[in-house]
Design an enzyme around this catalytic site. Sequence first.
Site, mmCIF file in Angstrom:
data_model
loop_
_atom_site.group_PDB
_atom_site.id
_atom_site.type_symbol
_atom_site.label_atom_id
_atom_site.label_comp_id
_atom_site.label_asym_id
_atom_site.label_seq_id
_atom_site.Cartn_x
_atom_site.Cartn_y
_atom_site.Cartn_z
ATOM 1 N N HIS A 158 103.505 23.459 19.720
ATOM 2 C CA HIS A 158 102.553 22.450 20.234
ATOM 3 C C HIS A 158 101.398 22.183 19.260
ATOM 4 O O HIS A 158 100.651 21.221 19.450
ATOM 5 C CB HIS A 158 101.975 22.892 21.581
ATOM 6 C CG HIS A 158 102.983 22.941 22.681
ATOM 7 N ND1 HIS A 158 103.738 21.848 23.046
ATOM 8 C CD2 HIS A 158 103.380 23.954 23.491
ATOM 9 C CE1 HIS A 158 104.558 22.183 24.037
ATOM 10 N NE2 HIS A 158 104.365 23.458 24.323
ATOM 11 N N ASP A 194 112.972 24.745 23.125
ATOM 12 C CA ASP A 194 111.997 25.161 24.141
ATOM 13 C C ASP A 194 112.014 24.131 25.282
ATOM 14 O O ASP A 194 112.327 22.959 25.073
ATOM 15 C CB ASP A 194 110.601 25.228 23.496
ATOM 16 C CG ASP A 194 109.527 25.786 24.415
ATOM 17 O OD1 ASP A 194 109.234 26.989 24.296
ATOM 18 O OD2 ASP A 194 108.965 25.018 25.236
ATOM 19 N N HIS A 196 109.540 22.779 26.700
ATOM 20 C CA HIS A 196 108.516 21.755 26.482
ATOM 21 C C HIS A 196 108.753 21.019 25.162
ATOM 22 O O HIS A 196 109.252 21.602 24.203
ATOM 23 C CB HIS A 196 107.121 22.398 26.439
ATOM 24 C CG HIS A 196 106.789 23.220 27.645
ATOM 25 N ND1 HIS A 196 107.013 24.575 27.701
ATOM 26 C CD2 HIS A 196 106.252 22.859 28.843
ATOM 27 C CE1 HIS A 196 106.617 25.032 28.892
ATOM 28 N NE2 HIS A 196 106.156 24.018 29.597
ATOM 29 N N ASP A 283 112.148 29.237 27.975
ATOM 30 C CA ASP A 283 111.542 28.829 29.239
ATOM 31 C C ASP A 283 112.426 27.816 29.981
ATOM 32 O O ASP A 283 112.028 27.299 31.034
ATOM 33 C CB ASP A 283 110.099 28.311 29.064
ATOM 34 C CG ASP A 283 109.856 27.553 27.786
ATOM 35 O OD1 ASP A 283 110.831 27.199 27.097
ATOM 36 O OD2 ASP A 283 108.677 27.295 27.468
HETATM 37 N N1 Q9C Z 1 100.185 24.883 34.986
HETATM 38 C C1 Q9C Z 1 105.041 26.932 25.172
HETATM 39 O O1 Q9C Z 1 106.048 27.095 25.857
HETATM 40 N N2 Q9C Z 1 100.592 24.940 30.214
HETATM 41 N N3 Q9C Z 1 103.923 26.400 25.673
HETATM 42 C C2 Q9C Z 1 101.152 25.096 31.539
HETATM 43 C C3 Q9C Z 1 100.853 25.497 33.871
HETATM 44 C C4 Q9C Z 1 101.455 24.266 29.340
HETATM 45 C C5 Q9C Z 1 103.878 26.019 27.064
HETATM 46 C C6 Q9C Z 1 100.141 25.199 32.580
HETATM 47 C C7 Q9C Z 1 102.640 25.065 28.902
HETATM 48 C C8 Q9C Z 1 102.631 25.313 27.430
HETATM 49 C C9 Q9C Z 1 105.013 27.381 23.754
HETATM 50 ZN ZN ZN Z 2 107.652 25.953 26.286
#
Ligand code: Q9C
Ligand code: ZN
Length: 341
Positions: A158, A194, A196, A283
């Site tokens: 990210h 991933d 995301h 994830d």
């Molecule tokens: N309400 C990675 O998997 N935040 N980042 C989530 C949940 C965003 C994930 C908040 C998730 C970021 C590297």
């Molecule tokens: Zn992620």
Amino acid sequence: MQVIRSDIHRRHHCAELDGGKIIDSWEHPGRADMVDRATDEVDMAVSPPAVLDRRLLESVHDPGYLAFLETAWTRWVDAGHTTACAMAFTWPARRMTGPAPTTIDGLLGHHSFAADCSIGAHTWPAAAESAAIAQTAADRAVDAASAVFARCRPPGHHASRDQFGGYCYLNNAAVVAQRLRDRGHDKVAILDIDYHHGNGTQDIFYEREDVVFASLHADPRREFPYFLGHADETGRGDGAGANLNLPLPHGTGASDWLAALDTALGWITDAAPTAAVVSLGVDTYHDDPISRFTLATDDFPEVGRRLRRLPDPVVFVLEGGYATEQLGVNVVGVLRGFEPG
Ligand code: Q9C
Ligand code: ZN
């Protein structure tokens, strides 16, 4: 397969804004412990990272951003704050195009895009070590002409040229790709699996044709990072056509996900890279507490098996995965599916 790792990450565990509450981040040191336990159980050879090459880091990140990250904690304390983590509270939104602020509270918003991620006393050393792990894994992959696992923490995909967010500060996958370019690979592919979208990685290479980027992820119309990762983002300038996004709906299971993976692998094959980076987040697992795909532990070895279509060498870079108990098993499932024994 060799693994590059270190324990410097352990003291980095920040606060995040989640559902209106400030909580200890889902991205915590125990994640790496579970991955380390699982790779030890299958006797993967472990090495520490070498010293980070600052010029390499400055070729994927803005030097002003790096100086900010390095000094942010001290500036936060010097400003009189007494919290464990430095958090942004305001960001440049539409039509707010003025110059960058000069104080730490403003700079935190200037250099981030999300409040799920903050900066503590040990964040910079951890992020720099994570990037060093990435760099070392790339070097090892070139020297040994074989696959390497970079057990990075904090994750990286990210983080853009000049902004942190999504638990990421330095873009480890981008460091690997750039190192592979500098070590003689004319075209490198990054495949981001991933849950995301890897908005930071896309941003860093969006106008380049020498590093192609493909990502399968939850549709940003309903999921973090919301503002990037749509199917019509295909690259710009020299990078036109060198970016592939495959957004998938909440609830996507193994068969649809694997079909999208095959699409991404075919697209990468057509681009004809000579090396590959896998942004390895698990994830996508059905029990992940912040994600909504439904892959099972038994599916991850099949993911690894399909990744054998990538060109050698392949560097796997750890990204997300928050179902801590199963994290190591799922990560090692992919690695062993790719390279048994
Ligand atoms: N309400 C990675 O998997 N935040 N980042 C989530 C949940 C965003 C994930 C908040 C998730 C970021 C590297
Ligand atoms: Zn992620």
